[in-house]
Write a protein that holds these residues in place. Structure first.
Motif, PDB file in Angstrom:
ATOM      1  N   THR A  96      -0.816 -19.647   5.838  1.00  0.00           N
ATOM      2  CA  THR A  96       0.112 -18.923   6.711  1.00  0.00           C
ATOM      3  C   THR A  96      -0.380 -18.850   8.151  1.00  0.00           C
ATOM      4  N   GLY A  97      -1.660 -19.118   8.361  1.00  0.00           N
ATOM      5  CA  GLY A  97      -2.202 -18.997   9.709  1.00  0.00           C
ATOM      6  C   GLY A  97      -2.409 -17.566  10.139  1.00  0.00           C
ATOM      7  N   GLN A  98      -2.186 -16.634   9.233  1.00  0.00           N
ATOM      8  CA  GLN A  98      -2.296 -15.210   9.559  1.00  0.00           C
ATOM      9  C   GLN A  98      -3.060 -14.490   8.450  1.00  0.00           C
ATOM     10  N   GLU A  99      -3.560 -13.320   8.798  1.00  0.00           N
ATOM     11  CA  GLU A  99      -4.176 -12.480   7.778  1.00  0.00           C
ATOM     12  C   GLU A  99      -3.093 -11.931   6.858  1.00  0.00           C
ATOM     13  N   THR A 100      -3.333 -11.985   5.578  1.00  0.00           N
ATOM     14  CA  THR A 100      -2.403 -11.424   4.599  1.00  0.00           C
ATOM     15  C   THR A 100      -3.104 -10.270   3.894  1.00  0.00           C
ATOM     16  N   ARG A 101      -2.512  -9.076   4.001  1.00  0.00           N
ATOM     17  CA  ARG A 101      -3.141  -7.887   3.420  1.00  0.00           C
ATOM     18  C   ARG A 101      -2.716  -7.726   1.962  1.00  0.00           C
ATOM     19  N   ILE A 102      -3.711  -7.681   1.075  1.00  0.00           N
ATOM     20  CA  ILE A 102      -3.456  -7.592  -0.359  1.00  0.00           C
ATOM     21  C   ILE A 102      -4.175  -6.380  -0.937  1.00  0.00           C
ATOM     22  N   VAL A 103      -3.436  -5.561  -1.657  1.00  0.00           N
ATOM     23  CA  VAL A 103      -3.983  -4.369  -2.305  1.00  0.00           C
ATOM     24  C   VAL A 103      -3.892  -4.556  -3.817  1.00  0.00           C
ATOM     25  N   VAL A 104      -4.973  -4.205  -4.499  1.00  0.00           N
ATOM     26  CA  VAL A 104      -5.052  -4.395  -5.956  1.00  0.00           C
ATOM     27  C   VAL A 104      -5.177  -3.046  -6.654  1.00  0.00           C
ATOM     28  N   PHE A 105      -4.393  -2.867  -7.707  1.00  0.00           N
ATOM     29  CA  PHE A 105      -4.535  -1.712  -8.598  1.00  0.00           C
ATOM     30  C   PHE A 105      -5.293  -2.196  -9.825  1.00  0.00           C
ATOM     31  N   ASP A 126      -8.132  -6.494   0.205  1.00  0.00           N
ATOM     32  CA  ASP A 126      -8.310  -5.575   1.338  1.00  0.00           C
ATOM     33  C   ASP A 126      -8.579  -4.155   0.863  1.00  0.00           C
ATOM     34  N   GLU A 127      -8.034  -3.823  -0.308  1.00  0.00           N
ATOM     35  CA  GLU A 127      -8.238  -2.484  -0.860  1.00  0.00           C
ATOM     36  C   GLU A 127      -8.038  -2.544  -2.368  1.00  0.00           C
ATOM     37  N   VAL A 128      -8.848  -1.795  -3.100  1.00  0.00           N
ATOM     38  CA  VAL A 128      -8.713  -1.703  -4.553  1.00  0.00           C
ATOM     39  C   VAL A 128      -8.531  -0.241  -4.921  1.00  0.00           C
ATOM     40  N   LEU A 129      -7.472   0.049  -5.647  1.00  0.00           N
ATOM     41  CA  LEU A 129      -7.133   1.427  -6.007  1.00  0.00           C
ATOM     42  C   LEU A 129      -7.137   1.584  -7.523  1.00  0.00           C
ATOM     43  N   ASP A 130      -7.725   2.683  -8.001  1.00  0.00           N
ATOM     44  CA  ASP A 130      -7.767   2.930  -9.443  1.00  0.00           C
ATOM     45  C   ASP A 130      -6.627   3.862  -9.853  1.00  0.00           C
ATOM     46  N   ALA A 155      -6.330   7.133  -7.815  1.00  0.00           N
ATOM     47  CA  ALA A 155      -5.743   6.928  -6.488  1.00  0.00           C
ATOM     48  C   ALA A 155      -4.244   6.696  -6.586  1.00  0.00           C
ATOM     49  N   LEU A 156      -3.823   6.024  -7.649  1.00  0.00           N
ATOM     50  CA  LEU A 156      -2.394   5.784  -7.873  1.00  0.00           C
ATOM     51  C   LEU A 156      -1.652   7.105  -8.050  1.00  0.00           C
ATOM     52  N   GLU A 157      -2.208   8.005  -8.843  1.00  0.00           N
ATOM     53  CA  GLU A 157      -1.580   9.313  -9.035  1.00  0.00           C
ATOM     54  C   GLU A 157      -1.476  10.079  -7.723  1.00  0.00           C
ATOM     55  N   GLU A 158      -2.532  10.013  -6.915  1.00  0.00           N
ATOM     56  CA  GLU A 158      -2.520  10.705  -5.625  1.00  0.00           C
ATOM     57  C   GLU A 158      -1.427  10.154  -4.716  1.00  0.00           C
ATOM     58  N   LEU A 159      -1.241   8.849  -4.738  1.00  0.00           N
ATOM     59  CA  LEU A 159      -0.168   8.247  -3.944  1.00  0.00           C
ATOM     60  C   LEU A 159       1.195   8.708  -4.431  1.00  0.00           C
ATOM     61  N   ASP A 203       1.086  -6.743   2.506  1.00  0.00           N
ATOM     62  CA  ASP A 203       1.953  -7.895   2.254  1.00  0.00           C
ATOM     63  C   ASP A 203       2.241  -8.068   0.765  1.00  0.00           C
ATOM     64  N   PHE A 204       1.175  -7.949  -0.067  1.00  0.00           N
ATOM     65  CA  PHE A 204       1.335  -8.141  -1.504  1.00  0.00           C
ATOM     66  C   PHE A 204       0.477  -7.154  -2.280  1.00  0.00           C
ATOM     67  N   PHE A 205       1.010  -6.753  -3.439  1.00  0.00           N
ATOM     68  CA  PHE A 205       0.253  -5.921  -4.371  1.00  0.00           C
ATOM     69  C   PHE A 205       0.011  -6.719  -5.652  1.00  0.00           C
ATOM     70  N   VAL A 206      -1.160  -6.512  -6.225  1.00  0.00           N
ATOM     71  CA  VAL A 206      -1.508  -7.082  -7.527  1.00  0.00           C
ATOM     72  C   VAL A 206      -1.957  -5.916  -8.398  1.00  0.00           C
ATOM     73  N   ALA A 207      -1.630  -5.959  -9.677  1.00  0.00           N
ATOM     74  CA  ALA A 207      -2.034  -4.856 -10.561  1.00  0.00           C
ATOM     75  C   ALA A 207      -2.319  -5.370 -11.958  1.00  0.00           C
ATOM     76  N   GLU A 208      -3.324  -4.773 -12.589  1.00  0.00           N
ATOM     77  CA  GLU A 208      -3.546  -5.066 -13.995  1.00  0.00           C
ATOM     78  C   GLU A 208      -2.273  -4.720 -14.763  1.00  0.00           C
ATOM     79  N   ALA A 209      -1.910  -5.577 -15.686  1.00  0.00           N
ATOM     80  CA  ALA A 209      -0.662  -5.381 -16.431  1.00  0.00           C
ATOM     81  C   ALA A 209      -0.613  -4.009 -17.095  1.00  0.00           C
ATOM     82  N   SER A 210      -1.768  -3.508 -17.537  1.00  0.00           N
ATOM     83  CA  SER A 210      -1.810  -2.216 -18.225  1.00  0.00           C
ATOM     84  C   SER A 210      -1.458  -1.048 -17.304  1.00  0.00           C
ATOM     85  N   MET A 211      -1.490  -1.280 -15.975  1.00  0.00           N
ATOM     86  CA  MET A 211      -1.188  -0.217 -15.023  1.00  0.00           C
ATOM     87  C   MET A 211       0.244  -0.277 -14.506  1.00  0.00           C
TER      88      MET A 211
END
Length: 212
Positions: free
Chosen positions: A53-62, A76-80, A83-87, A102-110
């Motif tokens: 993309t030529g740009q930084e892509t911000r990705i957050v993982v649960f 860029d950030e990993v949330l357990d 943290a999910l409940e707090e959000l 830009d994108f979120f990734v999460a364990e299927a169990s979450m």
């Protein structure tokens, strides 16, 4: 009309005025003869750009446990779960996170908990996480997503997506555009006949028509 996609990109880069910031290169697509009030006809694709993309892509993982530890090196950030409940209790913080990411990734169990706590924030923005199955490599998934763009029309006949940055080679940007156009024509009921026009431009520069 330019003879090739690369010609159009080169013109867009050459004619872009000098700016004091690094501009993105964007693609605008105009559709025709398609009923976008029907959600089945809307474009909603995640497309991996072969030249990035030529740009930084911000990705957050649960994630938790080993997956969280591995993700910390590349996300860029990993949330357990905590943290999910707090959000879920802080609507403003959840909206800020959604808008900055830009994108979120999460364990299927979450995923079920994410739907409960953040579904109303992430859903309308088209940012529900990509589920990570137990056998999926979180590092590989994140690296791939760093080169991914969302191409989404919603109910609009004209929509935009990022295809590069102004300091990339015209040939590389053209390769990215070619992949997007091929995917779009494959998705649309009438293929190229549903495309009214495609244009490439830098953030502040003039638009050049791209051959389809």
């Amino acid at each position: 009309m330019a003879d090739t996609i690369e010609d159009a990109v080169a013109r867009a880069l050459d004619e872009a005025p000098e700016r004091n910031f690094r501009e993105t290169v964007d693609l605008a697509v105009n559709l025709r003869d398609i009923d976008l009030n029907d959600p089945n006809n809307r474009i909603d694709e995640s497309i991996v750009l072969p030249r990035g993309t030529g740009q930084e892509t911000r990705i957050v993982v649960f994630a938790e446990g080993e997956t969280a530890l591995r993700a910390e090196d590349v996300a860029d950030e990993v949330l357990d779960g905590e943290a999910l409940e707090e959000l879920g209790d802080d609507d403003d913080a959840a909206k800020d996170l959604a808008d900055e990411t830009d994108f979120f990734v999460a364990e299927a169990s979450m995923m079920q908990d994410i739907g409960r706590y953040l579904g109303t924030v992430l859903g309308p923005r088209g940012k529900m996480p990509t589920p990570l199955q137990p056998d999926d490599d979180v590092v590989e998934t994140i690296e791939r997503m760093k080169n991914t763009v969302q191409v989404r029309s919603r109910d609009r006949r004209t929509f935009h997506t990022r295809v590069g940055a102004e300091d990339m080679d015209a040939e590389d940007i053209a390769d990215n555009i070619d992949v997007i156009i091929r995917r779009l024509t494959g998705d649309l009921e009438k293929g190229p006949q549903n495309i009214d026009g495609v244009y490439v431009k830098t953030t502040m520069g003039p638009a050049e028509e791209v051959p389809v």
